[in-house]
Write a protein that holds these residues in place. Structure first.
Motif, PDB file in Angstrom:
ATOM      1  N   VAL A 130      52.562 -61.320 -42.677  1.00 54.92           N
ATOM      2  CA  VAL A 130      53.889 -61.008 -43.689  1.00 54.92           C
ATOM      3  C   VAL A 130      53.574 -61.960 -44.920  1.00 54.92           C
ATOM      4  CG1 VAL A 130      56.214 -61.475 -43.705  1.00 54.92           C
ATOM      5  CG2 VAL A 130      55.205 -60.741 -41.586  1.00 54.92           C
ATOM      6  N   ALA A 131      53.709 -61.295 -46.017  1.00 57.73           N
ATOM      7  CA  ALA A 131      53.217 -62.085 -47.099  1.00 57.73           C
ATOM      8  C   ALA A 131      54.156 -61.574 -48.458  1.00 57.73           C
ATOM      9  CB  ALA A 131      51.731 -61.936 -47.672  1.00 57.73           C
ATOM     10  N   GLU A 132      54.340 -62.745 -49.357  1.00 58.89           N
ATOM     11  CA  GLU A 132      55.099 -62.504 -50.680  1.00 58.89           C
ATOM     12  C   GLU A 132      54.038 -63.177 -51.668  1.00 58.89           C
ATOM     13  OE1 GLU A 132      59.283 -61.809 -51.040  1.00 58.89           O
ATOM     14  OE2 GLU A 132      59.272 -63.367 -52.962  1.00 58.89           O
ATOM     15  N   PHE A 133      53.783 -62.699 -52.764  1.00 66.08           N
ATOM     16  CA  PHE A 133      53.314 -63.193 -53.892  1.00 66.08           C
ATOM     17  C   PHE A 133      53.301 -62.313 -55.101  1.00 66.08           C
ATOM     18  CE2 PHE A 133      50.206 -60.457 -51.743  1.00 66.08           C
ATOM     19  CZ  PHE A 133      49.475 -60.111 -52.538  1.00 66.08           C
ATOM     20  N   GLY A 134      52.596 -63.077 -56.376  1.00 66.90           N
ATOM     21  CA  GLY A 134      52.927 -62.284 -57.488  1.00 66.90           C
ATOM     22  C   GLY A 134      52.111 -61.058 -57.585  1.00 66.90           C
ATOM     23  N   GLY A 135      52.946 -60.176 -58.149  1.00 71.58           N
ATOM     24  CA  GLY A 135      52.367 -58.790 -58.379  1.00 71.58           C
ATOM     25  C   GLY A 135      51.846 -58.373 -59.707  1.00 71.58           C
ATOM     26  N   TRP A 165      45.252 -66.332 -61.730  1.00 72.30           N
ATOM     27  CA  TRP A 165      46.000 -65.538 -60.888  1.00 72.30           C
ATOM     28  C   TRP A 165      45.230 -64.161 -60.660  1.00 72.30           C
ATOM     29  CZ3 TRP A 165      48.923 -67.553 -65.027  1.00 72.30           C
ATOM     30  CH2 TRP A 165      49.700 -68.570 -64.706  1.00 72.30           C
ATOM     31  N   TYR A 166      45.705 -63.495 -59.608  1.00 73.07           N
ATOM     32  CA  TYR A 166      45.531 -62.224 -59.070  1.00 73.07           C
ATOM     33  C   TYR A 166      46.718 -61.443 -58.992  1.00 73.07           C
ATOM     34  CZ  TYR A 166      44.217 -58.293 -55.830  1.00 73.07           C
ATOM     35  OH  TYR A 166      44.272 -57.282 -55.040  1.00 73.07           O
ATOM     36  N   PHE A 167      47.183 -60.681 -59.592  1.00 74.56           N
ATOM     37  CA  PHE A 167      48.389 -60.194 -59.624  1.00 74.56           C
ATOM     38  C   PHE A 167      48.183 -58.463 -59.504  1.00 74.56           C
ATOM     39  CE2 PHE A 167      50.303 -63.455 -62.733  1.00 74.56           C
ATOM     40  CZ  PHE A 167      50.456 -64.040 -61.709  1.00 74.56           C
ATOM     41  N   PRO A 168      47.891 -57.993 -58.195  1.00 74.40           N
ATOM     42  CA  PRO A 168      47.699 -56.627 -57.972  1.00 74.40           C
ATOM     43  C   PRO A 168      48.857 -55.796 -57.965  1.00 74.40           C
ATOM     44  CG  PRO A 168      47.799 -57.779 -55.943  1.00 74.40           C
ATOM     45  CD  PRO A 168      48.001 -58.715 -56.817  1.00 74.40           C
ATOM     46  N   SER A 169      48.503 -54.243 -58.040  1.00 69.04           N
ATOM     47  CA  SER A 169      49.389 -53.427 -57.849  1.00 69.04           C
ATOM     48  C   SER A 169      49.731 -53.526 -56.494  1.00 69.04           C
ATOM     49  CB  SER A 169      49.279 -52.082 -58.480  1.00 69.04           C
ATOM     50  OG  SER A 169      48.128 -51.606 -57.866  1.00 69.04           O
ATOM     51  N   ILE A 170      50.826 -52.751 -56.212  1.00 69.57           N
ATOM     52  CA  ILE A 170      50.998 -52.169 -54.561  1.00 69.57           C
ATOM     53  C   ILE A 170      50.172 -51.407 -53.884  1.00 69.57           C
ATOM     54  CG2 ILE A 170      52.563 -50.372 -54.916  1.00 69.57           C
ATOM     55  CD1 ILE A 170      53.169 -53.462 -52.478  1.00 69.57           C
ATOM     56  N   GLY A 171      49.700 -50.285 -54.808  1.00 68.01           N
ATOM     57  CA  GLY A 171      48.506 -49.515 -54.306  1.00 68.01           C
ATOM     58  C   GLY A 171      47.289 -50.206 -54.138  1.00 68.01           C
ATOM     59  N   TYR A 247      59.382 -62.953 -63.209  1.00 64.28           N
ATOM     60  CA  TYR A 247      58.721 -62.775 -61.912  1.00 64.28           C
ATOM     61  C   TYR A 247      58.778 -61.378 -61.545  1.00 64.28           C
ATOM     62  CZ  TYR A 247      57.632 -67.864 -60.708  1.00 64.28           C
ATOM     63  OH  TYR A 247      57.074 -68.968 -60.737  1.00 64.28           O
ATOM     64  N   LYS A 248      57.736 -60.857 -61.056  1.00 59.56           N
ATOM     65  CA  LYS A 248      57.458 -59.632 -60.423  1.00 59.56           C
ATOM     66  C   LYS A 248      56.697 -59.873 -59.177  1.00 59.56           C
ATOM     67  CE  LYS A 248      57.643 -56.789 -64.585  1.00 59.56           C
ATOM     68  NZ  LYS A 248      57.953 -58.029 -65.311  1.00 59.56           N
ATOM     69  N   ARG A 249      57.226 -59.320 -57.946  1.00 55.11           N
ATOM     70  CA  ARG A 249      56.791 -59.789 -56.609  1.00 55.11           C
ATOM     71  C   ARG A 249      56.196 -58.655 -55.912  1.00 55.11           C
ATOM     72  NH1 ARG A 249      55.597 -64.735 -58.081  1.00 55.11           N
ATOM     73  NH2 ARG A 249      55.472 -65.679 -55.942  1.00 55.11           N
ATOM     74  N   ILE A 250      55.211 -58.843 -54.963  1.00 55.34           N
ATOM     75  CA  ILE A 250      54.892 -57.993 -53.893  1.00 55.34           C
ATOM     76  C   ILE A 250      55.239 -58.643 -52.761  1.00 55.34           C
ATOM     77  CG2 ILE A 250      52.705 -57.187 -52.685  1.00 55.34           C
ATOM     78  CD1 ILE A 250      51.538 -56.251 -55.137  1.00 55.34           C
ATOM     79  N   ARG A 251      55.549 -57.740 -51.664  1.00 53.10           N
ATOM     80  CA  ARG A 251      55.869 -58.311 -50.224  1.00 53.10           C
ATOM     81  C   ARG A 251      55.395 -57.343 -49.324  1.00 53.10           C
ATOM     82  NH1 ARG A 251      62.070 -58.797 -49.210  1.00 53.10           N
ATOM     83  NH2 ARG A 251      61.821 -60.820 -50.666  1.00 53.10           N
ATOM     84  N   VAL A 252      54.462 -57.700 -48.457  1.00 50.60           N
ATOM     85  CA  VAL A 252      53.816 -56.808 -47.493  1.00 50.60           C
ATOM     86  C   VAL A 252      53.769 -57.154 -46.050  1.00 50.60           C
ATOM     87  CG1 VAL A 252      51.985 -55.857 -49.241  1.00 50.60           C
ATOM     88  CG2 VAL A 252      51.727 -57.869 -47.965  1.00 50.60           C
TER      89      VAL A 252
END
Length: 257
Positions: A130-135, A165-171, A247-252
């Protein structure tokens, strides 16, 4: 696991002016759906606030962070919790944890697939990540302005070497998770405008998180650039007497099959 900045981290400034990191992480804890007695690894635990929340909920939690400054602060605050200086890329645990939890950390890791392999291996079969970080697009308004001002000031800046930083897309990120072996059950990419404390909120953010971008600037030049950044971004990011970071975040959430 602040992979690029390492021990330039100021734990006092982090706790004093950037408590929002842990506060937003409390929402992420809900996705853990943790149970009493579970063994959970907190990657990039910072100064330990979220690990302590898990501990108070009956979890057997271990916190790791690459920054010794952060770990020392965590140990001073929560001596009842095991905290260890360790990089996510150095994890050697095998089938040890019911869950791996990470808040606002994995965007510092520029070898994401290797990190995911280490996380996957550390989980028990059926364990969850379970993680959240910059997207993608995270703090882009701020970082574009930093790069522009560095260039205008004639300061050496290489995005490849100095953008920390590493800011990936959700894909992009969920594809990596699946390649490693995770079954992805949650994948979100969302905007989260984030208030920064005080009139110096943006300046404090730069001091806390953007050190690498300024490493070739003298103290005098950096102060001049800070002032230009504040001036140029005030109309965009300053509202109701406070700075708001874009901020724009990814949560997975992923399950180890």
């Amino acid at each position: 696991m602040k992979n690029q900045i390492k021990d330039q981290w100021n734990a006092g400034l982090y706790d004093g002016n950037h408590s929002f990191v842990s506060e937003f992480g409390n929402e992420l804890i809900k996705f853990l759906a943790h149970e009493e007695g579970e063994r959970i690894l907190d990657i990039g635990c910072g100064t330990g606030d979220l690990a302590n929340t898990l501990y108070e909920n009956g979890v057997n939690v271990i916190g790791v962070d690459q920054s010794a400054n952060m770990i020392n602060q965590a140990l001073n605050k929560y001596p009842h919790i095991p905290f260890v200086v360790k990089d996510v890329l150095s994890l050697s645990d095998k089938n040890e944890f019911d869950a791996v939890f990470s808040n606002a950390t994995l965007h510092w890791v520029k070898e994401p697939k290797q990190a995911l392999i280490c996380i996957y291996n550390s989980l028990k079969p059926g364990g969850r990540f379970v993680a959240e970080f910059g997207g993608k697009g995270n703090v882009q308004t701020i970082t574009n302005e930093i790069a522009n001002q560095l260039k205008r000031s004639g300061v050496t800046y290489s995005a490849v070497e100095q953008f920390p930083w590493y800011f990936p897309s959700i894909g992009e990120y969920t594809t990596l998770m699946e390649e490693v072996g995770f079954h992805v059950t949650v994948a979100l990419h969302f905007h989260r405008p984030t208030p920064l404390e005080g009139n110096d909120g943006l300046r404090n953010w730069l001091d806390m998180f953007a050190v690498e971008m300024f490493k070739h600037a003298t103290t005098e030049t950096k102060e001049r650039i800070y002032a230009s950044i504040e001036k140029n971004l005030r109309n965009t990011l300053f509202t109701n007497n406070r700075w708001i970071a874009d901020y724009k975040r990814i949560r997975v959430v992923g399950i180890k099959d």
